[in-house]
Motif scaffolding. Structure first.
Motif, PDB file in Angstrom:
ATOM      1  N   SER A   1      27.140  86.769  14.909  1.00  0.00           N
ATOM      2  CA  SER A   1      28.401  86.616  14.191  1.00  0.00           C
ATOM      3  C   SER A   1      29.566  86.420  15.136  1.00  0.00           C
ATOM      4  O   SER A   1      30.427  85.559  14.931  1.00  0.00           O
ATOM      5  N   ILE A   2      29.638  87.238  16.171  1.00  0.00           N
ATOM      6  CA  ILE A   2      30.640  87.130  17.224  1.00  0.00           C
ATOM      7  C   ILE A   2      29.953  87.436  18.546  1.00  0.00           C
ATOM      8  O   ILE A   2      28.892  88.057  18.566  1.00  0.00           O
ATOM      9  N   PRO A   3      30.534  87.039  19.671  1.00  0.00           N
ATOM     10  CA  PRO A   3      29.974  87.440  20.960  1.00  0.00           C
ATOM     11  C   PRO A   3      30.176  88.941  21.173  1.00  0.00           C
ATOM     12  O   PRO A   3      31.145  89.532  20.693  1.00  0.00           O
ATOM     13  N   LEU A   4      29.285  89.562  21.915  1.00  0.00           N
ATOM     14  CA  LEU A   4      29.426  90.976  22.251  1.00  0.00           C
ATOM     15  C   LEU A   4      30.751  91.226  22.955  1.00  0.00           C
ATOM     16  O   LEU A   4      31.413  92.243  22.731  1.00  0.00           O
ATOM     17  N   ASN A   5      31.164  90.293  23.786  1.00  0.00           N
ATOM     18  CA  ASN A   5      32.402  90.473  24.532  1.00  0.00           C
ATOM     19  C   ASN A   5      33.602  90.628  23.606  1.00  0.00           C
ATOM     20  O   ASN A   5      34.555  91.336  23.926  1.00  0.00           O
ATOM     21  N   ARG A   6      33.572  89.976  22.451  1.00  0.00           N
ATOM     22  CA  ARG A   6      34.708  90.079  21.538  1.00  0.00           C
ATOM     23  C   ARG A   6      34.781  91.477  20.930  1.00  0.00           C
ATOM     24  O   ARG A   6      35.872  92.031  20.748  1.00  0.00           O
ATOM     25  N   LEU A   7      33.635  92.073  20.612  1.00  0.00           N
ATOM     26  CA  LEU A   7      33.640  93.455  20.122  1.00  0.00           C
ATOM     27  C   LEU A   7      34.238  94.389  21.168  1.00  0.00           C
ATOM     28  O   LEU A   7      35.064  95.261  20.851  1.00  0.00           O
TER      29      LEU A   7
ATOM     30  N   GLY B   1      31.902  92.238   8.371  1.00  0.00           N
ATOM     31  CA  GLY B   1      30.587  91.620   8.417  1.00  0.00           C
ATOM     32  C   GLY B   1      30.125  91.110   9.750  1.00  0.00           C
ATOM     33  O   GLY B   1      29.303  90.199   9.807  1.00  0.00           O
ATOM     34  N   VAL B   2      30.619  91.680  10.868  1.00  0.00           N
ATOM     35  CA  VAL B   2      30.181  91.198  12.168  1.00  0.00           C
ATOM     36  C   VAL B   2      29.423  92.240  12.990  1.00  0.00           C
ATOM     37  O   VAL B   2      28.771  91.898  13.977  1.00  0.00           O
ATOM     38  N   ALA B   3      29.497  93.517  12.588  1.00  0.00           N
ATOM     39  CA  ALA B   3      28.834  94.561  13.367  1.00  0.00           C
ATOM     40  C   ALA B   3      28.425  95.711  12.466  1.00  0.00           C
ATOM     41  O   ALA B   3      28.963  95.900  11.364  1.00  0.00           O
ATOM     42  N   VAL B   4      27.464  96.498  12.944  1.00  0.00           N
ATOM     43  CA  VAL B   4      27.025  97.693  12.225  1.00  0.00           C
ATOM     44  C   VAL B   4      27.091  98.894  13.162  1.00  0.00           C
ATOM     45  O   VAL B   4      27.070  98.756  14.389  1.00  0.00           O
TER      46      VAL B   4
ATOM     47  N   GLY C   1      23.296 101.616  10.972  1.00  0.00           N
ATOM     48  CA  GLY C   1      23.049 100.314  10.378  1.00  0.00           C
ATOM     49  C   GLY C   1      24.022  99.942   9.289  1.00  0.00           C
ATOM     50  O   GLY C   1      23.806  98.971   8.569  1.00  0.00           O
ATOM     51  N   ARG C   2      25.119 100.698   9.161  1.00  0.00           N
ATOM     52  CA  ARG C   2      26.120 100.412   8.132  1.00  0.00           C
ATOM     53  C   ARG C   2      27.191  99.474   8.695  1.00  0.00           C
ATOM     54  O   ARG C   2      27.640  99.662   9.831  1.00  0.00           O
ATOM     55  N   PRO C   3      27.627  98.481   7.913  1.00  0.00           N
ATOM     56  CA  PRO C   3      28.693  97.595   8.375  1.00  0.00           C
ATOM     57  C   PRO C   3      29.948  98.386   8.730  1.00  0.00           C
ATOM     58  O   PRO C   3      30.303  99.344   8.041  1.00  0.00           O
ATOM     59  N   THR C   4      30.600  98.015   9.804  1.00  0.00           N
ATOM     60  CA  THR C   4      31.810  98.704  10.234  1.00  0.00           C
ATOM     61  C   THR C   4      32.822  97.702  10.765  1.00  0.00           C
ATOM     62  O   THR C   4      32.450  96.658  11.302  1.00  0.00           O
TER      63      THR C   4
ATOM     64  N   LEU D   1      25.521  93.896  16.909  1.00  0.00           N
ATOM     65  CA  LEU D   1      26.109  92.751  16.234  1.00  0.00           C
ATOM     66  C   LEU D   1      25.243  92.312  15.062  1.00  0.00           C
ATOM     67  O   LEU D   1      24.024  92.534  15.055  1.00  0.00           O
ATOM     68  N   LEU D   2      25.874  91.684  14.091  1.00  0.00           N
ATOM     69  CA  LEU D   2      25.132  91.069  12.988  1.00  0.00           C
ATOM     70  C   LEU D   2      24.909  89.591  13.296  1.00  0.00           C
ATOM     71  O   LEU D   2      25.696  88.968  14.004  1.00  0.00           O
ATOM     72  N   PRO D   3      23.833  89.036  12.766  1.00  0.00           N
ATOM     73  CA  PRO D   3      23.614  87.596  12.939  1.00  0.00           C
ATOM     74  C   PRO D   3      24.681  86.785  12.210  1.00  0.00           C
ATOM     75  O   PRO D   3      25.379  87.293  11.331  1.00  0.00           O
ATOM     76  N   LEU D   4      24.797  85.540  12.569  1.00  0.00           N
ATOM     77  CA  LEU D   4      25.692  84.609  11.908  1.00  0.00           C
ATOM     78  C   LEU D   4      25.438  84.626  10.404  1.00  0.00           C
ATOM     79  O   LEU D   4      24.292  84.594   9.957  1.00  0.00           O
ATOM     80  N   GLY D   5      26.503  84.696   9.609  1.00  0.00           N
ATOM     81  CA  GLY D   5      26.354  84.717   8.160  1.00  0.00           C
ATOM     82  C   GLY D   5      26.844  85.985   7.517  1.00  0.00           C
ATOM     83  O   GLY D   5      26.954  86.055   6.291  1.00  0.00           O
TER      84      GLY D   5
END
Length: 359
Positions: A183-189, A202-205, A209-212, A221-225
């Motif tokens: 969804s996003i690069p790790l560096n952006r997180l 919707g980009v990380a959990v 495993g809960r979206p945050t 990170l979550l996959p694209l989508g």
């Protein structure tokens, strides 16, 4: 936020090459790595640009990567080959592979080349671009160590696994798509965490495993989508793994020694890559392809845009950034500037530690 140092492209290229040679890289390996890093830095993909020289210095000195590899090309059929990277810098092995794919495509219409015993190769688009500049359609991919959860998973399984495509556009620069399947690069997180800024939805959990949207809670990170449609990005990550690792018999994402953050910088990571070149002459023909690309790109850019926006083709933004940076210089973060011996603001916060590098 610190102000980056702006460096003329020619000077930056020389500094990077000197640094890698000092770390033990031969001229061919250093030149390939610099070529790929400069591709990324010129077009604004800074996570895969000059800042990675700090990491490459560490793995060269640590022994994970050979400074003078014995790269071998083994042709396996009329249109296929395998490159043994001999634990080279991945850029060196990948450029050899794409050059081989282009040669095969000139003979057979298509050239498909796998790479084994390689290492991190930076931005995949650097290699797809080579095919486009040779008048062909190019594809490049690699898998990498786990930082992205599978669909409905709560722990990392895939890497950010890029898919890069390029094609001649009939213009000065090719059509170019280089995308991560996360969804996003790790560096952006990590950047959002340092800034105290919330993540997009919707980009990380988190660890459960809960979206945050809280960067400090983001573990994977979550996959694209995003949350509901990340099965698409997860499957695309598997495409990179299929071509790069499974097809070659190299390391799977979840089995990699981490690129950074560990203590082992001496054990090779046994990465695989996949490079493809397709010659338009062997299909509809070069003139047909050129006319089709021109019509497609003209229609795409003329498509109605949202208010205040502009419809761009893949690569348009990157080539604009390249033109701007050619004039103004390439921005270099404080830690990389210090590593390269450039002036650094003593009050600037650190921004290029090993844990902030992106696989």
């Amino acid at each position: 936020m610190s102000v980056p140092t702006l460096v003329a492209p020619d000077l930056l290229e020389a500094l990077l090459e000197n640094a890698l040679c000092a770390a033990g890289a031969c001229a061919a390996s250093a030149g390939a790595a610099v070529r790929a890093m400069m591709h990324a830095s010129r077009i604004g993909v800074d996570s895969h640009g000059a800042r990675l020289v700090v990491h490459y210095d560490k793995v060269l000195r640590g022994g994970r990567v050979k400074g003078t590899p014995d790269i071998a090309v083994r042709r396996t059929a009329a249109a296929t080959a395998v490159v043994d990277g001999d634990d080279a810098l991945g850029h060196h092995a990948a450029y050899v592979a794409m050059d081989t794919a282009i040669e095969l495509a000139r003979e057979s219409g298509i050239g498909a080349v796998g790479v084994v015993r390689s290492s991190h190769f930076g931005a995949a688009g650097a290699y797809a671009r080579v095919a486009a500049e040779a008048g062909m359609i190019g594809f490049a991919t690699t898998n990498s160590d786990k930082v992205v959860a599978p669909f409905q998973g709560r722990e990392a399984f895939h890497g950010t696994n890029p898919l890069a495509f390029a094609a001649p556009s009939g213009e000065a620069r090719p059509w170019l798509l280089d995308m991560a399947t996360s969804s996003i690069p790790l560096n952006r997180l990590l950047l959002f965490k340092s800034l105290g800024v919330s993540l997009p939805q919707g980009v990380a959990v988190d660890a459960a495993g809960r979206p945050t949207t809280e960067p400090s809670e983001g573990r994977t990170l979550l996959p694209l989508g995003g949350v509901d449609f990340s099965f698409k990005g997860a499957a695309l990550a598997g495409v990179a793994t299929l071509f790069s690792a499974i097809l070659q018999g190299t390391t799977l994402d979840h089995a990699f020694i981490p690129m950074v953050g560990g203590e082992d910088y001496s054990t090779p990571r046994q990465m695989g890559h996949f490079l493809l070149a397709i010659d338009p002459d062997r299909f509809g023909g070069r003139d047909v392809f050129a006319a089709g690309m021109a019509a497609y790109l003209a229609a795409l850019r003329a498509a109605p845009a949202q208010e205040g926006a502009e419809v761009l083709a893949p690569g348009d933004r990157e080539w604009r950034v390249e033109a701007e940076r050619e004039k103004a210089g390439i921005p270099i973060d404080p830690d990389t500037a210090a590593f390269l011996g450039l002036p650094r603001d003593p009050a600037a916060p650190a921004g290029n530690s090993e844990e902030n590098l992106v696989a």
